[in-house]
Design a protein around this motif. Structure first.
Motif, PDB file in Angstrom:
ATOM      1  N   GLN A   1      58.299  -7.477  84.861  1.00  0.00           N
ATOM      2  CA  GLN A   1      57.645  -6.537  83.918  1.00  0.00           C
ATOM      3  C   GLN A   1      57.367  -7.466  82.763  1.00  0.00           C
ATOM      4  N   SER A   2      58.570  -7.998  81.975  1.00  0.00           N
ATOM      5  CA  SER A   2      58.468  -8.675  80.905  1.00  0.00           C
ATOM      6  C   SER A   2      57.402  -9.842  80.700  1.00  0.00           C
ATOM      7  N   THR A   3      57.329 -10.336  81.981  1.00  0.00           N
ATOM      8  CA  THR A   3      56.147 -11.663  82.009  1.00  0.00           C
ATOM      9  C   THR A   3      54.915 -11.502  82.328  1.00  0.00           C
ATOM     10  N   VAL A   4      54.811 -10.258  83.129  1.00  0.00           N
ATOM     11  CA  VAL A   4      53.471  -9.847  83.532  1.00  0.00           C
ATOM     12  C   VAL A   4      52.903  -8.958  82.447  1.00  0.00           C
ATOM     13  N   VAL A   5      53.709  -7.847  82.277  1.00  0.00           N
ATOM     14  CA  VAL A   5      53.281  -6.872  81.287  1.00  0.00           C
ATOM     15  C   VAL A   5      53.417  -7.057  80.040  1.00  0.00           C
ATOM     16  N   ALA A   6      53.098  -8.498  79.442  1.00  0.00           N
ATOM     17  CA  ALA A   6      53.482  -9.012  78.340  1.00  0.00           C
ATOM     18  C   ALA A   6      52.708  -8.127  77.183  1.00  0.00           C
ATOM     19  N   GLU A   7      53.151  -8.622  75.835  1.00  0.00           N
ATOM     20  CA  GLU A   7      52.554  -7.776  74.755  1.00  0.00           C
ATOM     21  C   GLU A   7      51.019  -8.065  74.645  1.00  0.00           C
ATOM     22  N   GLN A   8      50.590  -9.314  75.162  1.00  0.00           N
ATOM     23  CA  GLN A   8      49.153  -9.558  75.102  1.00  0.00           C
ATOM     24  C   GLN A   8      48.379  -8.683  76.005  1.00  0.00           C
ATOM     25  N   VAL A   9      48.983  -8.380  77.211  1.00  0.00           N
ATOM     26  CA  VAL A   9      48.203  -7.817  78.150  1.00  0.00           C
ATOM     27  C   VAL A   9      48.283  -6.328  77.555  1.00  0.00           C
ATOM     28  N   GLN A  10      49.183  -5.577  77.266  1.00  0.00           N
ATOM     29  CA  GLN A  10      49.582  -4.159  76.583  1.00  0.00           C
ATOM     30  C   GLN A  10      48.424  -3.993  75.505  1.00  0.00           C
ATOM     31  N   THR A  11      48.460  -5.159  74.559  1.00  0.00           N
ATOM     32  CA  THR A  11      47.574  -4.779  73.530  1.00  0.00           C
ATOM     33  C   THR A  11      46.060  -5.097  73.860  1.00  0.00           C
ATOM     34  N   THR A  12      45.647  -5.955  74.627  1.00  0.00           N
ATOM     35  CA  THR A  12      44.311  -6.007  75.071  1.00  0.00           C
ATOM     36  C   THR A  12      43.839  -4.591  75.990  1.00  0.00           C
ATOM     37  N   LEU A  13      44.440  -4.125  76.605  1.00  0.00           N
ATOM     38  CA  LEU A  13      44.100  -2.753  77.448  1.00  0.00           C
ATOM     39  C   LEU A  13      44.142  -1.726  76.456  1.00  0.00           C
ATOM     40  N   THR A  14      44.968  -1.652  75.394  1.00  0.00           N
ATOM     41  CA  THR A  14      45.183  -0.554  74.265  1.00  0.00           C
ATOM     42  C   THR A  14      43.880  -1.009  73.639  1.00  0.00           C
ATOM     43  N   GLN A  15      43.503  -2.028  73.198  1.00  0.00           N
ATOM     44  CA  GLN A  15      42.134  -1.938  72.330  1.00  0.00           C
ATOM     45  C   GLN A  15      40.986  -1.793  73.216  1.00  0.00           C
ATOM     46  N   THR A  16      40.954  -2.000  74.450  1.00  0.00           N
ATOM     47  CA  THR A  16      39.600  -1.458  75.141  1.00  0.00           C
ATOM     48  C   THR A  16      39.515  -0.004  75.060  1.00  0.00           C
ATOM     49  N   GLN A  17      40.735   0.650  75.306  1.00  0.00           N
ATOM     50  CA  GLN A  17      40.749   2.188  75.173  1.00  0.00           C
ATOM     51  C   GLN A  17      40.481   2.436  73.574  1.00  0.00           C
ATOM     52  N   ALA A  18      41.008   1.895  72.511  1.00  0.00           N
ATOM     53  CA  ALA A  18      40.629   2.234  71.062  1.00  0.00           C
ATOM     54  C   ALA A  18      39.235   2.018  70.756  1.00  0.00           C
ATOM     55  N   ALA A  19      38.555   1.041  71.341  1.00  0.00           N
ATOM     56  CA  ALA A  19      37.183   0.551  71.041  1.00  0.00           C
ATOM     57  C   ALA A  19      36.181   1.867  71.517  1.00  0.00           C
ATOM     58  N   VAL A  20      36.770   2.755  72.485  1.00  0.00           N
ATOM     59  CA  VAL A  20      36.061   3.624  72.808  1.00  0.00           C
ATOM     60  C   VAL A  20      36.261   5.291  71.999  1.00  0.00           C
ATOM     61  N   VAL A  21      37.608   5.395  71.524  1.00  0.00           N
ATOM     62  CA  VAL A  21      37.905   6.732  71.121  1.00  0.00           C
ATOM     63  C   VAL A  21      37.977   6.353  69.496  1.00  0.00           C
ATOM     64  N   THR A  22      38.460   5.450  68.981  1.00  0.00           N
ATOM     65  CA  THR A  22      38.625   5.317  67.483  1.00  0.00           C
ATOM     66  C   THR A  22      37.390   5.687  66.760  1.00  0.00           C
ATOM     67  N   PRO A  23      36.104   5.115  67.142  1.00  0.00           N
ATOM     68  CA  PRO A  23      35.084   5.457  66.064  1.00  0.00           C
ATOM     69  C   PRO A  23      34.602   6.946  66.113  1.00  0.00           C
ATOM     70  N   MET A  24      35.207   7.698  67.244  1.00  0.00           N
ATOM     71  CA  MET A  24      34.816   9.111  67.099  1.00  0.00           C
ATOM     72  C   MET A  24      36.000   9.811  66.115  1.00  0.00           C
ATOM     73  N   THR A  25      37.267   9.495  66.382  1.00  0.00           N
ATOM     74  CA  THR A  25      38.048  10.054  65.568  1.00  0.00           C
ATOM     75  C   THR A  25      38.270   9.692  64.112  1.00  0.00           C
ATOM     76  N   ASN A  26      37.566   8.516  63.850  1.00  0.00           N
ATOM     77  CA  ASN A  26      37.223   7.998  62.539  1.00  0.00           C
ATOM     78  C   ASN A  26      36.291   8.699  61.850  1.00  0.00           C
ATOM     79  N   SER A  27      35.278   9.130  62.672  1.00  0.00           N
ATOM     80  CA  SER A  27      34.132   9.807  62.224  1.00  0.00           C
ATOM     81  C   SER A  27      34.750  11.443  61.558  1.00  0.00           C
ATOM     82  N   LEU A  28      35.636  11.862  62.348  1.00  0.00           N
ATOM     83  CA  LEU A  28      36.146  13.078  62.126  1.00  0.00           C
ATOM     84  C   LEU A  28      37.237  13.018  60.788  1.00  0.00           C
ATOM     85  N   GLN A  29      37.958  11.987  60.869  1.00  0.00           N
ATOM     86  CA  GLN A  29      38.758  11.655  59.703  1.00  0.00           C
ATOM     87  C   GLN A  29      38.016  11.610  58.361  1.00  0.00           C
ATOM     88  N   ARG A  30      36.844  10.573  58.478  1.00  0.00           N
ATOM     89  CA  ARG A  30      35.894  10.741  57.372  1.00  0.00           C
ATOM     90  C   ARG A  30      35.530  11.999  56.839  1.00  0.00           C
TER      91      ARG A  30
END
Length: 307
Positions: free
Chosen positions: A211-240
């Motif tokens: 776990q610690s070597t494969v599911v490293a911080e870089q891997v988790q951050t990259t996959l999370t950023q891929t998700q955020a690229a889809v959802v964050t613009p929508m939630t940001n629009s509602l926040q604005r």
């Protein structure tokens, strides 16, 4: 010399490459036994190095095949043909022709993702007996494979369908009629789910010892950023829109209030209900929990700050 000759024999090479972890593990064990036998060291450091250099070609070929085994599935799930058919914004170049399969239907399923992660685990377990000679390299290759997968996912995102278009430009008033989700929104929701399920599968299926070597911080951050690229613009629009509504409400303090309340806040409320019903429903159950929690917290802070 005998080992080098066997490694160069085409008749045995394929079998040797397949059994490379066992061969190298046996070499390590033999070298350690020779080094411990008797009072003095039977093999000098230089002799031991020569012994492992004889198997270097075998090791390199095994690692090359290992990279192909964990990279080919990524290219099968997200082939070059699919990526090359999309424009920079993620839209199908030339538009979708009649009878053509939608991009969403060409994306990997949850079963594909879990099978891919299981394949990564199998590759790690295959070389576990050689921690220094093979495992370290394969761990790096596995991480690179996951990052490669995430990069390809981002290339399929339809950037023209990440922003909400519910409000008139520069105003907190709803468009009439309110826009409905497009095929691009559906595709982006699928891509979010793929990234989400990949990270979940990695945490569930990769053994604790990796776990610690494969599911490293870089891997988790990259996959999370891929998700955020889809959802964050929508939630940001509602926040604005929320922020603008409360700013207008603050500016009108002391003025006679409308019986219907703030028209802007009512518009944002209607927009949130519309987005939740038609846009957020495209995502898998529970996948947006952290994003919706953040949006609700923001709305609550805006309300409390205006009291």
């Amino acid at each position: 010399a005998k080992l080098l000759k066997v490694c160069q024999d085409r008749g045995f090479k394929k079998a040797l490459v397949a059994d490379c972890p066992k061969v190298l593990s046996s070499l390590v064990a033999a070298a350690e036994k020779l080094g411990l036998r008797g009072r003095g060291q039977v093999l000098k450091a230089s002799q031991r190095e020569e012994l492992f250099q004889a198997a270097a070609e075998l090791r390199n070929e095994f690692l090359g095949e290992s990279i192909r085994r964990i990279t080919d599935p990524v290219e099968m799930m997200l082939p070059d043909k699919l990526l090359n058919s999309l424009s920079a914004s993620g839209e199908r170049m030339g538009g979708a022709s009649q009878g053509e399969v939608p991009v969403t239907d060409e994306l990997p399923t949850m079963h594909d993702v879990r099978r891919y992660v299981q394949l990564l685990v199998s590759e790690l377990e295959r070389v576990e007996s050689c921690p220094d000679l093979l495992l370290k390299e394969v761990v790096r290759s596995v991480r690179s494979s996951v990052l490669f997968f995430a990069t390809r996912l981002e290339q399929v995102v339809d950037s023209s369908s990440v922003e909400l278009q519910c409000f008139e430009a520069g105003k907190v008033s709803l468009k009439t009629p309110l826009p409905m989700p497009t095929a691009g929104h559906a595709r982006n929701a699928r891509l979010f789910g793929i990234a989400y399920n990949t990270l979940t599968a990695l945490k569930e299926l990769v053994p604790a010892r990796f776990q610690s070597t494969v599911v490293a911080e870089q891997v988790q951050t990259t996959l999370t950023q891929t998700q955020a690229a889809v959802v964050t613009p929508m939630t940001n629009s509602l926040q604005r829109s929320l922020a603008a509504s409360f700013e207008l409400l603050e500016a009108r303090k002391g003025a006679a209030a409308s019986p219907e309340g703030s028209a802007e806040l009512l518009a944002v409320s209607q927009a949130c209900a519309h987005v939740s019903r038609y846009y957020f429903s495209l995502f898998g159950a529970g996948q947006l929990q952290s994003y919706l929690k953040s949006l609700c917290s923001y709305a609550l802070r805006c309300f409390l700050s205006s009291v």
